[in-house]
Motif scaffolding. Sequence first.
Motif, PDB file in Angstrom:
ATOM      1  N   ILE A  58       9.299 -15.151   5.288  1.00  0.00           N
ATOM      2  CA  ILE A  58       8.400 -14.303   4.517  1.00  0.00           C
ATOM      3  C   ILE A  58       9.031 -12.932   4.329  1.00  0.00           C
ATOM      4  O   ILE A  58       9.575 -12.347   5.269  1.00  0.00           O
ATOM      5  N   SER A  59       8.919 -12.403   3.119  1.00  0.00           N
ATOM      6  CA  SER A  59       9.281 -11.016   2.847  1.00  0.00           C
ATOM      7  C   SER A  59       7.995 -10.230   2.605  1.00  0.00           C
ATOM      8  O   SER A  59       7.070 -10.721   1.971  1.00  0.00           O
ATOM      9  N   CYS A  60       7.954  -8.999   3.119  1.00  0.00           N
ATOM     10  CA  CYS A  60       6.763  -8.172   2.952  1.00  0.00           C
ATOM     11  C   CYS A  60       7.168  -6.708   2.990  1.00  0.00           C
ATOM     12  O   CYS A  60       8.182  -6.342   3.590  1.00  0.00           O
ATOM     13  N   SER A  61       6.359  -5.860   2.366  1.00  0.00           N
ATOM     14  CA  SER A  61       6.629  -4.426   2.399  1.00  0.00           C
ATOM     15  C   SER A  61       6.463  -3.901   3.821  1.00  0.00           C
ATOM     16  O   SER A  61       5.714  -4.458   4.636  1.00  0.00           O
ATOM     17  N   VAL A  62       7.157  -2.808   4.117  1.00  0.00           N
ATOM     18  CA  VAL A  62       7.085  -2.215   5.443  1.00  0.00           C
ATOM     19  C   VAL A  62       5.664  -1.733   5.737  1.00  0.00           C
ATOM     20  O   VAL A  62       5.133  -1.941   6.835  1.00  0.00           O
ATOM     21  N   ALA A  63       5.020  -1.119   4.748  1.00  0.00           N
ATOM     22  CA  ALA A  63       3.690  -0.540   4.973  1.00  0.00           C
ATOM     23  C   ALA A  63       2.658  -1.613   5.299  1.00  0.00           C
ATOM     24  O   ALA A  63       1.976  -1.553   6.324  1.00  0.00           O
ATOM     25  N   PHE A  64       2.539  -2.625   4.443  1.00  0.00           N
ATOM     26  CA  PHE A  64       1.529  -3.656   4.659  1.00  0.00           C
ATOM     27  C   PHE A  64       1.911  -4.554   5.832  1.00  0.00           C
ATOM     28  O   PHE A  64       1.082  -4.866   6.696  1.00  0.00           O
ATOM     29  N   GLY A  65       3.172  -4.961   5.877  1.00  0.00           N
ATOM     30  CA  GLY A  65       3.603  -5.847   6.944  1.00  0.00           C
ATOM     31  C   GLY A  65       3.536  -5.196   8.310  1.00  0.00           C
ATOM     32  O   GLY A  65       3.139  -5.824   9.293  1.00  0.00           O
ATOM     33  N   ALA A 112       6.701 -14.231  -0.620  1.00  0.00           N
ATOM     34  CA  ALA A 112       6.694 -12.790  -0.376  1.00  0.00           C
ATOM     35  C   ALA A 112       5.266 -12.299  -0.511  1.00  0.00           C
ATOM     36  O   ALA A 112       4.487 -12.811  -1.318  1.00  0.00           O
ATOM     37  N   LEU A 113       4.920 -11.317   0.293  1.00  0.00           N
ATOM     38  CA  LEU A 113       3.632 -10.639   0.172  1.00  0.00           C
ATOM     39  C   LEU A 113       3.888  -9.292  -0.467  1.00  0.00           C
ATOM     40  O   LEU A 113       4.661  -8.482   0.063  1.00  0.00           O
ATOM     41  N   ARG A 114       3.282  -9.068  -1.622  1.00  0.00           N
ATOM     42  CA  ARG A 114       3.541  -7.842  -2.376  1.00  0.00           C
ATOM     43  C   ARG A 114       2.235  -7.165  -2.746  1.00  0.00           C
ATOM     44  O   ARG A 114       1.268  -7.823  -3.115  1.00  0.00           O
ATOM     45  N   VAL A 115       2.225  -5.845  -2.655  1.00  0.00           N
ATOM     46  CA  VAL A 115       1.087  -5.045  -3.090  1.00  0.00           C
ATOM     47  C   VAL A 115       1.462  -4.422  -4.424  1.00  0.00           C
ATOM     48  O   VAL A 115       2.474  -3.727  -4.535  1.00  0.00           O
ATOM     49  N   ALA A 116       0.655  -4.706  -5.452  1.00  0.00           N
ATOM     50  CA  ALA A 116       1.016  -4.241  -6.793  1.00  0.00           C
ATOM     51  C   ALA A 116      -0.222  -4.108  -7.666  1.00  0.00           C
ATOM     52  O   ALA A 116      -1.265  -4.714  -7.394  1.00  0.00           O
ATOM     53  N   ASN A 117      -0.071  -3.309  -8.712  1.00  0.00           N
ATOM     54  CA  ASN A 117      -1.127  -3.201  -9.721  1.00  0.00           C
ATOM     55  C   ASN A 117      -1.140  -4.444 -10.586  1.00  0.00           C
ATOM     56  O   ASN A 117      -2.184  -4.980 -10.931  1.00  0.00           O
ATOM     57  N   ASP A 118       0.051  -4.909 -10.939  1.00  0.00           N
ATOM     58  CA  ASP A 118       0.213  -6.185 -11.634  1.00  0.00           C
ATOM     59  C   ASP A 118       1.612  -6.700 -11.330  1.00  0.00           C
ATOM     60  O   ASP A 118       2.443  -5.985 -10.779  1.00  0.00           O
TER      61      ASP A 118
END
Length: 304
Positions: A98-105, A144-150
């Motif tokens: 899994i790949s994830c952003s540092v902030a959320f992960g 991957a887990l990503r936080v995005a507007n779109d």
Amino acid sequence: MTMDVFKGMQVFTKVVELKSFAKAADTLGMSRGMASRYVANIEENLGVRLLNRTTRQLSITEAGNTYYHKSMQILALVAETEEDAASDTAKPRGTLRISCSVAFGGTQLSKAIAAYLLRYPDVKIEVVLCERIVNLVEEGFDLALRVANDLSPGLIARRLTPVRFVVCAAPDYLLRHGHPREPADLADHECLIFSESDAIGEWRLRRDGSTTRVKVHGKLHGNNGNMLCDAAASGLGVIYQPTFLTYDHLRNGRLVRLLPEWETDTFWAYAVYPHRQFLLPKVRTFIDFMVDYFGPHPFWDAEL
């Protein structure tokens, strides 16, 4: 897919892993010449070179790297399918990358993973935290887990949970500089800027169907939301950050929410994966679990 192609994938991936035709051949119980012919046959069929060969060194090409990761996915799928057919059950197993952003992960993923592994003990998880957008196929990630507007068109994704933003500052800062009463007041405050934003230094707030865009300024810019939250809690300025980062500071009074009557951005946390069909049980169950775990009203928004 013929058995020759499938066997060729097995040979090729083993050669890459062991960095040797001889070692791969020994492991698979065949001659070195046969192993070499399998790989050469794949290259001939594809019309590309997968491996660079010298008398002393074996290295993989860019095309070979892509073929390797895709072959590993196919081989893993076939292995799990055979095991499922033998046991008549689709039991999640194997390693999930899994790949994830540092902030959320770094703040939300560890407890969710712990709960998932308690339910599915035959799965192993490898998490890579980074801010860049990884290439799932080429780098061998399952999702991957990503936080995005779109998201970019063509990506296969599923929404996990909403990610809402808030404007906030420390009580000490507000005593020294006062509370902003309107969005425009933020332009006169010391704001802590997230440098990875699509619109750096522009904060958006909405009310009654109208959007106000404020150009904010400040001495501190950073690409990590945790750092900016800690800086704001220390009294350095005002932040515009997601509630999954600010909720603990807000709950303990280290930060105070500002302009609560104004709506702020709502992004989404997505699970992004490379293939819609033949989703492995470990991937499918993890995504389903994350949707249920976080939900449409995540715990960090409970007090908003």
